[in-house]
Motif scaffolding. Structure first.
Motif, PDB file in Angstrom:
ATOM      1  N   VAL A  18     -23.999  25.765  23.668  1.00 43.27           N
ATOM      2  CA  VAL A  18     -23.253  25.958  22.414  1.00 43.27           C
ATOM      3  C   VAL A  18     -22.605  27.340  22.413  1.00 43.27           C
ATOM      4  O   VAL A  18     -21.432  27.485  22.041  1.00 43.27           O
ATOM      5  N   ASP A  19     -23.358  28.350  22.827  1.00 40.64           N
ATOM      6  CA  ASP A  19     -22.817  29.714  22.866  1.00 40.64           C
ATOM      7  C   ASP A  19     -21.640  29.812  23.837  1.00 40.64           C
ATOM      8  O   ASP A  19     -20.620  30.450  23.537  1.00 40.64           O
ATOM      9  N   GLY A  20     -21.778  29.185  25.008  1.00 38.32           N
ATOM     10  CA  GLY A  20     -20.681  29.193  25.975  1.00 38.32           C
ATOM     11  C   GLY A  20     -19.445  28.510  25.434  1.00 38.32           C
ATOM     12  O   GLY A  20     -18.318  29.000  25.580  1.00 38.32           O
ATOM     13  N   PHE A  21     -19.647  27.370  24.762  1.00 40.43           N
ATOM     14  CA  PHE A  21     -18.519  26.641  24.181  1.00 40.43           C
ATOM     15  C   PHE A  21     -17.846  27.468  23.089  1.00 40.43           C
ATOM     16  O   PHE A  21     -16.618  27.558  23.016  1.00 40.43           O
ATOM     17  N   ALA A  22     -18.655  28.117  22.236  1.00 37.92           N
ATOM     18  CA  ALA A  22     -18.104  28.952  21.158  1.00 37.92           C
ATOM     19  C   ALA A  22     -17.285  30.108  21.743  1.00 37.92           C
ATOM     20  O   ALA A  22     -16.225  30.469  21.208  1.00 37.92           O
ATOM     21  N   GLY A  23     -17.765  30.685  22.837  1.00 40.48           N
ATOM     22  CA  GLY A  23     -17.008  31.767  23.482  1.00 40.48           C
ATOM     23  C   GLY A  23     -15.681  31.281  24.029  1.00 40.48           C
ATOM     24  O   GLY A  23     -14.652  31.968  23.897  1.00 40.48           O
ATOM     25  N   GLU A  24     -15.681  30.094  24.633  1.00 38.11           N
ATOM     26  CA  GLU A  24     -14.431  29.525  25.149  1.00 38.11           C
ATOM     27  C   GLU A  24     -13.451  29.225  24.022  1.00 38.11           C
ATOM     28  O   GLU A  24     -12.237  29.451  24.155  1.00 38.11           O
ATOM     29  N   VAL A  25     -13.965  28.723  22.899  1.00 36.42           N
ATOM     30  CA  VAL A  25     -13.102  28.447  21.742  1.00 36.42           C
ATOM     31  C   VAL A  25     -12.486  29.745  21.220  1.00 36.42           C
ATOM     32  O   VAL A  25     -11.289  29.802  20.906  1.00 36.42           O
ATOM     33  N   ARG A  27     -11.906  32.521  22.930  1.00 33.45           N
ATOM     34  CA  ARG A  27     -10.890  32.979  23.893  1.00 33.45           C
ATOM     35  C   ARG A  27      -9.617  32.157  23.760  1.00 33.45           C
ATOM     36  O   ARG A  27      -8.506  32.695  23.797  1.00 33.45           O
ATOM     37  N   LEU A  28      -9.769  30.862  23.597  1.00 32.07           N
ATOM     38  CA  LEU A  28      -8.604  29.998  23.438  1.00 32.07           C
ATOM     39  C   LEU A  28      -7.820  30.354  22.176  1.00 32.07           C
ATOM     40  O   LEU A  28      -6.594  30.435  22.187  1.00 32.07           O
ATOM     41  N   ARG A  29      -8.548  30.604  21.076  1.00 29.30           N
ATOM     42  CA  ARG A  29      -7.896  30.990  19.825  1.00 29.30           C
ATOM     43  C   ARG A  29      -7.101  32.278  20.012  1.00 29.30           C
ATOM     44  O   ARG A  29      -5.944  32.390  19.577  1.00 29.30           O
ATOM     45  N   ASP A  30      -7.706  33.262  20.680  1.00 28.90           N
ATOM     46  CA  ASP A  30      -7.022  34.536  20.926  1.00 28.90           C
ATOM     47  C   ASP A  30      -5.791  34.341  21.817  1.00 28.90           C
ATOM     48  O   ASP A  30      -4.737  34.938  21.578  1.00 28.90           O
ATOM     49  N   ASP A  31      -5.921  33.497  22.838  1.00 26.26           N
ATOM     50  CA  ASP A  31      -4.784  33.220  23.729  1.00 26.26           C
ATOM     51  C   ASP A  31      -3.631  32.574  22.966  1.00 26.26           C
ATOM     52  O   ASP A  31      -2.466  32.929  23.162  1.00 26.26           O
ATOM     53  N   VAL A  32      -3.965  31.629  22.092  1.00 28.85           N
ATOM     54  CA  VAL A  32      -2.927  30.950  21.298  1.00 28.85           C
ATOM     55  C   VAL A  32      -2.260  31.941  20.362  1.00 28.85           C
ATOM     56  O   VAL A  32      -1.034  31.937  20.197  1.00 28.85           O
ATOM     57  N   GLU A  33      -3.039  32.818  19.762  1.00 27.85           N
ATOM     58  CA  GLU A  33      -2.483  33.829  18.865  1.00 27.85           C
ATOM     59  C   GLU A  33      -1.518  34.756  19.605  1.00 27.85           C
ATOM     60  O   GLU A  33      -0.419  35.048  19.113  1.00 27.85           O
ATOM     61  N   ARG A  34      -1.931  35.214  20.788  1.00 29.87           N
ATOM     62  CA  ARG A  34      -1.050  36.079  21.586  1.00 29.87           C
ATOM     63  C   ARG A  34       0.219  35.337  21.985  1.00 29.87           C
ATOM     64  O   ARG A  34       1.312  35.895  21.960  1.00 29.87           O
ATOM     65  N   SER A  35       0.073  34.087  22.353  1.00 24.24           N
ATOM     66  CA  SER A  35       1.244  33.292  22.748  1.00 24.24           C
ATOM     67  C   SER A  35       2.205  33.124  21.577  1.00 24.24           C
ATOM     68  O   SER A  35       3.420  33.209  21.748  1.00 24.24           O
ATOM     69  N   ALA A  36       1.671  32.880  20.392  1.00 24.17           N
ATOM     70  CA  ALA A  36       2.521  32.724  19.208  1.00 24.17           C
ATOM     71  C   ALA A  36       3.291  34.008  18.919  1.00 24.17           C
ATOM     72  O   ALA A  36       4.488  33.968  18.591  1.00 24.17           O
ATOM     73  N   LYS A  37       2.633  35.148  19.060  1.00 24.16           N
ATOM     74  CA  LYS A  37       3.316  36.433  18.830  1.00 24.16           C
ATOM     75  C   LYS A  37       4.413  36.656  19.870  1.00 24.16           C
ATOM     76  O   LYS A  37       5.504  37.131  19.552  1.00 24.16           O
ATOM     77  N   ARG A  38       4.099  36.304  21.113  1.00 21.95           N
ATOM     78  CA  ARG A  38       5.094  36.480  22.174  1.00 21.95           C
ATOM     79  C   ARG A  38       6.302  35.576  21.938  1.00 21.95           C
ATOM     80  O   ARG A  38       7.447  35.988  22.109  1.00 21.95           O
TER      81      ARG A  38
END
Length: 82
Positions: A18-25, A27-38
């Motif tokens: 569960v902890d590993g999955f939460a960490g991946e989620v 990271r994915l959220r942060d990646d999407v946020e950076r992509s949206a800003k770019r």
């Protein structure tokens, strides 16, 4: 019983999974946020470039400015006395 539900039935999930999955989620959220800003920055830059090209095209296709009219001396009025 817990081992059976974890391994055989797969009803329960181990906390480290569960902890590993939460960490991946996260990271994915942060990646999407950076992509949206770019993407927003790229859209803004593209819009500015388009405005510049339209301005240059309009300036190039505009007819040349007409020169100011030359001053024409007024003719004297004919004498009605003669």
């Amino acid at each position: 019983m817990a081992e059976f539900l974890l391994e055989e039935k797969r009803v329960l999930v181990r906390p480290n999974h569960v902890d590993g999955f939460a960490g991946e989620v996260s990271r994915l959220r942060d990646d999407v946020e950076r992509s949206a800003k770019r993407i927003a920055k790229l859209e803004q830059r593209l819009e500015q470039q388009l405005e510049q090209k339209l301005t240059q095209r309009d300036a190039a296709s505009a007819p040349p400015a007409l020169p100011a009219p030359a001053a024409v001396p007024l003719l004297p009025e004919p004498n009605s006395n003669s």
